[in-house]
Design a protein around this motif. Structure first.
Motif, short mmCIF file in Angstrom:
data_model
loop_
_atom_site.label_atom_id
_atom_site.label_comp_id
_atom_site.label_asym_id
_atom_site.label_seq_id
_atom_site.Cartn_x
_atom_site.Cartn_y
_atom_site.Cartn_z
N LEU A 375 0.87 -1.17 0.03
CA LEU A 375 0.03 -0.04 -0.23
C LEU A 375 0.81 1.36 -0.03
O LEU A 375 1.69 1.26 0.76
N THR A 376 0.49 2.15 -0.70
CA THR A 376 1.08 3.73 -0.84
C THR A 376 0.27 4.37 0.02
O THR A 376 -0.91 4.27 0.65
N ASP A 377 0.76 5.66 0.63
CA ASP A 377 -0.10 6.44 1.49
C ASP A 377 -1.21 6.75 0.91
O ASP A 377 -2.19 6.87 1.58
N GLU A 378 -1.29 7.20 -0.27
CA GLU A 378 -2.58 7.68 -1.14
C GLU A 378 -3.42 6.42 -1.22
O GLU A 378 -4.42 6.93 -1.11
N GLN A 379 -3.11 5.34 -1.68
CA GLN A 379 -3.98 4.14 -1.60
C GLN A 379 -4.69 3.83 -0.21
O GLN A 379 -5.92 3.74 -0.17
N TRP A 380 -4.09 3.87 0.87
CA TRP A 380 -4.54 3.75 2.07
C TRP A 380 -5.47 4.77 2.40
O TRP A 380 -6.44 4.72 3.14
N ALA A 381 -5.29 6.09 2.28
CA ALA A 381 -6.14 7.26 2.34
C ALA A 381 -7.41 6.90 1.56
O ALA A 381 -8.61 7.15 2.09
N THR A 382 -7.38 6.37 0.53
CA THR A 382 -8.64 6.10 -0.31
C THR A 382 -9.27 5.14 0.39
O THR A 382 -10.71 5.05 0.62
N ILE A 383 -8.75 3.80 0.64
CA ILE A 383 -9.35 2.82 1.28
C ILE A 383 -10.06 3.09 2.62
O ILE A 383 -11.04 2.97 3.22
N ARG A 384 -9.32 4.13 3.41
CA ARG A 384 -9.51 4.60 4.74
C ARG A 384 -11.02 5.62 4.71
O ARG A 384 -11.73 5.20 5.36
#
Length: 389
Positions: A375-384
């Motif tokens: 996971l990239t920081d941006e991808q986790w932000a989207t999932i979160r």
């Protein structure tokens, strides 16, 4: 000193508090203050804190109801929400508190169980003790060679400049795997002349029990990808499937959760994560470490399938500390998703409110064929964001 006194002395207060999902003592504190567990009305008073000494005796005293006891009394209060009958633990109350203390420590249940009607009518036979499996801390292992490895984590190299080329490359590809995090978790590379079975091209991980004691080490084979590619190219020959991780012989990994040690409860991000997501569950060590770098407190199974012991622990963690909630972050391959589908079912059957963070087909297939550590920081932000919607 009796065996029970020894057990009280050897049981960290943190282990008991984490078992019930309660705030832990400040680091280095000699005394811990908490709400009275014997009488709810005590908390209405500004003097209503229960004082628990952090020394071996672990004496406690409530400044309002004036109940005094020790760790067994605390367990009685946490279970019964009232003081011991007559002010002192005796008889069955004492036995129940001792049994709970032993359970928290993962020891054998040596208290007799009440027989069922059928069992009472059946012919009597010699009773057999019910043994609860546990991994022996390496510092107390029966084998001297194992005891000598108890502090191997102190010898691990965390500076990529001092690692082998393969180890350095592996860590550099994971920018979130910082020297500070590796030191805190007991992760690193062991020199070729080291005193370990992991001296041949492995990155080493330290495994702890709930009490925070070192119970094993594992090594991530840094040549795994090359071996896996060759295995596929050779037609997947039976009996030659390469293993990504190597564990110390005799270690029962199905009894533990990576990251499930009580000391983590002292970290501020852990309580914040529990409040937001409940207990977060992943597959491997790197997934737990990556999620920590994102401010998420996760535990790892060490496999794509949870054992009965692990499910029991996850249910207990969720109900005691996670608001009866769990969040699953699977490896998004066929085996990983199959194992977590089963875990989703089992946790839900146990009454835990369980969600999937993602699958191969959610979020536009963003995680297909990938793992939480990717996971990239941006991808986790989207999932979160989708989880909070």
């Amino acid at each position: 000193m009796s065996d029970i006194d020894d057990l009280i002395a050897q049981t960290p207060l943190e282990l008991v508090l984490s078992h019930y999902g309660l705030p832990l003592p400040a680091s280095g504190a000699r005394e811990h203050r908490m709400k009275c567990v014997f009488n709810e009305t005590c908390s209405d008073s500004k003097y209503g804190n229960l004082s628990v000494q952090m020394d071996a005796a672990k004496r406690l005293f409530c400044h309002v109801c004036e109940t005094s006891s020790n760790l067994l009394g605390l367990l009685h209060g946490l279970e019964k929400h009232q003081p011991p009958t007559g002010g002192r633990l005796r008889g069955q109350e004492f036995k129940d508190a001792v049994a709970k203390l032993r359970e928290i420590n993962g020891l054998a249940d040596d208290q007799p169980r009440k027989p069922s009607a059928q069992a009472a009518a059946a012919p009597k036979s010699d009773p057999k003790p019910v043994v609860k499996e546990a991994n022996v801390p390496m510092i107390r292992h029966e084998k001297e060679a194992a005891r000598e490895l108890a502090n191997l984590c102190d010898d691990l190299i965390v500076d990529v400049a001092e690692m082998s080329p393969d180890a350095g490359q592996y860590v550099r590809k994971r920018e979130w795997l910082t020297p500070d995090q590796m030191t805190a978790w007991g992760v690193g590379w062991i020199p070729g002349n080291g005193r370990s079975l992991f001296r041949k091209n492995y990155l080493v991980y330290t495994h702890r029990n709930e009490r925070g004691e070192v119970v094993s080490y594992s090594g991530r084979d840094l040549s795994f990808e090359a071996k896996w590619t060759k295995w596929l190219r050779d037609g997947k020959p039976e009996g030659k499937k390469p293993n990504k991780h190597r564990y110390v012989t005799g270690y029962k990994r199905g009894l533990e959760l990576y990251g499930g040690h009580a000391g983590r409860m002292n970290e501020p991000y852990v309580q914040e994560s529990l409040n937001e997501f409940g207990v977060v569950i992943t597959e491997g060590q790197n997934e737990v470490l990556r999620m920590e770098s994102l401010g998420v407190a996760a535990v790892g199974l060490g496999s794509n399938k949870a054992t009965d012991h692990q499910v029991d622990k996850l249910v207990r963690f969720a109900k005691k500390a996670g608001g009866n909630r769990a969040l699953l972050l699977p490896d998004c391959d066929e085996e990983g998703e199959a194992g977590f589908k089963e875990l989703l079912w089992r946790l839900s059957e146990a009454g835990v409110q369980t969600r999937l963070g993602f699958t191969s087909n959610t979020h536009g297939g963003m995680m297909r064929g990938r793992q939480p550590e990717d996971l990239t920081d941006e991808q986790w932000a989207t999932i979160r964001q989708t989880l909070s919607a």
